[in-house]
Scaffold this active site. Structure first.
Site, PDB file in Angstrom:
ATOM      1  N   HIS A 126      -9.538   2.029  -0.435  1.00  0.00           N
ATOM      2  CA  HIS A 126      -8.097   1.822  -0.453  1.00  0.00           C
ATOM      3  C   HIS A 126      -7.659   1.245  -1.802  1.00  0.00           C
ATOM      4  O   HIS A 126      -7.947   0.089  -2.105  1.00  0.00           O
ATOM      5  CB  HIS A 126      -7.715   0.886   0.686  1.00  0.00           C
ATOM      6  CG  HIS A 126      -6.253   0.865   1.000  1.00  0.00           C
ATOM      7  ND1 HIS A 126      -5.289   1.365   0.150  1.00  0.00           N
ATOM      8  CD2 HIS A 126      -5.587   0.414   2.101  1.00  0.00           C
ATOM      9  CE1 HIS A 126      -4.088   1.213   0.694  1.00  0.00           C
ATOM     10  NE2 HIS A 126      -4.244   0.642   1.883  1.00  0.00           N
TER      11      HIS A 126
ATOM     12  N   CYS B  42       0.807  -1.216   0.000  1.00  0.00           N
ATOM     13  CA  CYS B  42       0.000   0.000   0.000  1.00  0.00           C
ATOM     14  C   CYS B  42       0.840   1.266   0.000  1.00  0.00           C
ATOM     15  O   CYS B  42       0.307   2.375  -0.030  1.00  0.00           O
ATOM     16  CB  CYS B  42      -0.938  -0.032   1.196  1.00  0.00           C
ATOM     17  SG  CYS B  42      -1.887  -1.565   1.203  1.00  0.00           S
TER      18      CYS B  42
ATOM     19  N   HIS C 177      -2.444   8.308   5.806  1.00  0.00           N
ATOM     20  CA  HIS C 177      -2.671   6.961   5.256  1.00  0.00           C
ATOM     21  C   HIS C 177      -4.107   6.556   5.608  1.00  0.00           C
ATOM     22  O   HIS C 177      -4.836   6.076   4.764  1.00  0.00           O
ATOM     23  CB  HIS C 177      -1.641   5.996   5.830  1.00  0.00           C
ATOM     24  CG  HIS C 177      -1.682   4.639   5.199  1.00  0.00           C
ATOM     25  ND1 HIS C 177      -1.613   4.452   3.840  1.00  0.00           N
ATOM     26  CD2 HIS C 177      -1.799   3.393   5.740  1.00  0.00           C
ATOM     27  CE1 HIS C 177      -1.682   3.155   3.566  1.00  0.00           C
ATOM     28  NE2 HIS C 177      -1.794   2.497   4.697  1.00  0.00           N
TER      29      HIS C 177
ATOM     30  N   LYS D 295      -9.151   8.334   1.814  1.00  0.00           N
ATOM     31  CA  LYS D 295      -9.633   6.948   1.712  1.00  0.00           C
ATOM     32  C   LYS D 295     -11.052   6.810   2.242  1.00  0.00           C
ATOM     33  O   LYS D 295     -11.740   5.842   1.921  1.00  0.00           O
ATOM     34  CB  LYS D 295      -8.722   5.990   2.489  1.00  0.00           C
ATOM     35  CG  LYS D 295      -7.384   5.685   1.798  1.00  0.00           C
ATOM     36  CD  LYS D 295      -6.662   4.534   2.477  1.00  0.00           C
ATOM     37  CE  LYS D 295      -5.278   4.299   1.883  1.00  0.00           C
ATOM     38  NZ  LYS D 295      -4.270   5.284   2.325  1.00  0.00           N
TER      39      LYS D 295
ATOM     40  N   GLU E 249      -1.004   5.743  13.439  1.00  0.00           N
ATOM     41  CA  GLU E 249      -0.617   6.920  12.652  1.00  0.00           C
ATOM     42  C   GLU E 249      -0.806   8.193  13.470  1.00  0.00           C
ATOM     43  O   GLU E 249       0.025   9.106  13.410  1.00  0.00           O
ATOM     44  CB  GLU E 249      -1.447   6.980  11.364  1.00  0.00           C
ATOM     45  CG  GLU E 249      -1.000   8.107  10.430  1.00  0.00           C
ATOM     46  CD  GLU E 249      -1.689   8.069   9.072  1.00  0.00           C
ATOM     47  OE1 GLU E 249      -2.650   7.307   8.891  1.00  0.00           O
ATOM     48  OE2 GLU E 249      -1.239   8.826   8.181  1.00  0.00           O
TER      49      GLU E 249
ATOM     50  N   PHE F  19       1.829  -3.233   4.033  1.00  0.00           N
ATOM     51  CA  PHE F  19       2.133  -4.547   4.602  1.00  0.00           C
ATOM     52  C   PHE F  19       3.622  -4.824   4.402  1.00  0.00           C
ATOM     53  O   PHE F  19       4.180  -4.548   3.342  1.00  0.00           O
ATOM     54  CB  PHE F  19       1.339  -5.643   3.871  1.00  0.00           C
ATOM     55  CG  PHE F  19      -0.078  -5.827   4.349  1.00  0.00           C
ATOM     56  CD1 PHE F  19      -0.675  -4.947   5.233  1.00  0.00           C
ATOM     57  CD2 PHE F  19      -0.824  -6.916   3.907  1.00  0.00           C
ATOM     58  CE1 PHE F  19      -1.983  -5.141   5.664  1.00  0.00           C
ATOM     59  CE2 PHE F  19      -2.135  -7.122   4.329  1.00  0.00           C
ATOM     60  CZ  PHE F  19      -2.706  -6.230   5.200  1.00  0.00           C
TER      61      PHE F  19
END
Lengths: 414, 81
Positions: free
Chosen positions: A343, A166, A306, A338, A317, A402
């Site tokens: 996403h 991502c 994010h 998002k 975050e 990830f």
């Protein structure tokens, strides 16, 4: 350091909110959700039955069917975004044009042609290897989006691919800028794409406990920083930016949207899918980007988070922002687009870079929708529901993937 | 199967499976030069022939085919041979 600076001179995107840059930006400022029930595949037995689809995507409106069937959907979507960005920047090369050799490509993709992978594996298991398509491998590999645009748009410079999940297209933009800075190219097409609304990907991400199961409320499912969030919402799409050496852009009279001034990276070194608690890795990437830009946290006007809407990311975050920004964390406006786009995986960093760049151009920040009941651990200013007019001097865009990849970009007003 | 039937079925395959323009397809059209079918496209064509005509085409025979007419010849020979 040298004196080569990198600016953004073209934008393109196709995503669940909009089919081009301006319709996307209008949608984001109006708080439009691109999420709905899944129609592209049979989702009846999947835990997550919602996604951000580009259900009306008609690839043959963009390229001959003969070419389209040699490309996976992720590469088709990137191709469309790339074409818009190149047109926007006024860049078109004939074969052999000297400038084409100074123009390269970096694409990010999380998983490449996963739909093709499923089809080919099904053929292998049901029929046998003699019926595998000769285009199977080139459709599946994650670097073919970059390869294909270099073929079709005559881009003969450095060409590579980032596959940091991502964070992939944030890496693509940062790496492309660095290629220009060190003099290996004057223009770079950078961005990313994924098209992972497939049974394998939707089933796999659900097993990783990453996806929202708010199937009865698709538009409310991506709710970053909200107490009732329950995972991210899968989306497909692509975004692309044209990066250009500043003098090169000015000499040809290109429109300059913003300058790329900061690129920071770090690894959590902690877990395959979960962020390190406390957000140390994310914080180090943010600090690294600030140092690269030569600014301090207080100078950042806007953070495009994010903000995935997963339980772990949004708290982590937030902690990371607090540790880097100190008291300024409570003053800097933060939003997660998002909440509207879902996403895009490997396309996320690029579409969020587009949103960051447009916030600089227009002096307005897209909101975080669905933030009705903030998580007590998420107590910053996430610009809920409504856009906000802010003169944006520096926009920070966070992307985490990830594997523990943390990537942060900083764009500045030109 | 009549030769004209094979020709017509092959033409449909080239249009539907490979995306070739119907007007470009003639008996003497060369796959690579005239129809822009590259080596991967030829593999795809052979698979389509095998599936649609129920014939088996070994690689060494497939490599001999360069024109639409030759593909028809081969299928005809397989079906009637």
């Amino acid at each position: 350091m040298n004196d080569r600076r990198v600016v953004v001179t073209g934008l393109g995107t196709i995503n669940p909110v909009g089919r081009d840059v301006e319709s996307t930006w209008r949608g984001l400022l109006n708080g439009v959700s691109g999420i709905g029930p899944i129609t592209l595949i049979d989702a009846s037995d999947l835990p997550s039955q919602i996604a951000g689809e580009i259900a009306d995507f008609d690839v043959e409106a963009f390229m001959p069917r003969r070419q389209a069937r040699r490309m996976d959907r992720y590469a088709q979507l990137f191709w469309v975004a790339a074409r818009e960005a190149l047109n926007d920047a006024g860049i078109a090369y004939e074969h052999g044009d000297p400038a084409a050799y100074r123009t390269g490509v970096v694409v990010g993709s999380g998983i490449g042609g996963v739909a093709t992978f499923e089809e080919e594996l099904t053929t292998l298991l049901k029929v046998g290897p003699h019926r595998l398509s000769p285009f199977g491998i080139p459709k599946i590999i994650a670097n073919l989006a970059g390869g294909q645009v270099s073929i079709d748009f005559n881009l003969y410079g450095p060409n590579t691919t980032a596959v940091t999940a991502c964070a992939a297209s944030a890496n693509a933009i940062g790496d492309a800028a660095a290629i220009i800075t060190r003099g290996a190219a004057d223009v770079m097409l950078a961005g990313g794409a994924d098209a992972a609304i497939t049974r394998f990907a939707m089933g796999g991400f659900a097993q990783a406990r990453a996806l929202s199961k708010r199937n009865d409320d698709p538009k409310g499912a991506s709710r970053p920083f909200d107490a009732n969030r329950d995972g991210f919402v899968m989306s497909e799409g692509a975004a692309a930016l044209i990066l250009e050496e500043r003098e090169h852009a000015l000499e040809r009279g290109a429109t300059v949207y913003a300058e790329v001034v900061g690129y920071g990276m770090s690894a959590d070194g902690y877990h395959v899918t979960l962020p390190r608690p406390g957000g140390d890795g994310a914080a180090r990437a943010m600090q690294s980007a600030l140092d690269d830009a030569g600014i301090v946290a207080e100078q950042v006007s806007y953070i495009n988070a994010h903000g995935t809407s997963t339980a772990a990311n949004d708290v982590t975050e937030t902690m990371a922002i607090k540790s880097v920004f100190g008291d300024a964390a409570y003053r800097v406006p933060i939003s997660s687009t998002k909440s509207m786009t879902g996403h895009l995986l490997g396309g996320a960093g690029a579409i969020e870079a587009v949103a960051s760049v447009l916030s600089i151009r227009d002096g307005v920040i897209a909101p975080t929708i669905n933030l009705t009941d903030p998580d007590p651990e998420c107590d910053l200013d996430y610009v809920p529901w409504s856009p906000r007019n802010v003169e944006v001097q520096y926009a920070m865009s966070n992307s985490f993937g990830f594997g523990g990849h943390n990537v942060v970009l900083i764009f500045a007003a030109p | 199967m009549e030769r004209t039937e094979i020709e017509s079925k092959l033409t449909d395959l080239l249009v539907d499976e490979l995306g070739i323009e119907r007007d470009d397809i003639r008996s003497d059209a060369k796959f690579e030069e005239d129809l822009d079918v590259d080596s991967l496209g030829v593999v795809e064509l052979l698979m389509a022939l095998e599936d649609n005509f129920g014939v088996k085409i070994p690689d060494e025979e497939a490599e001999q085919i360069t024109t639409v007419g030759e593909a028809v010849d081969l299928v005809e020979a397989k079906l009637n041979g």
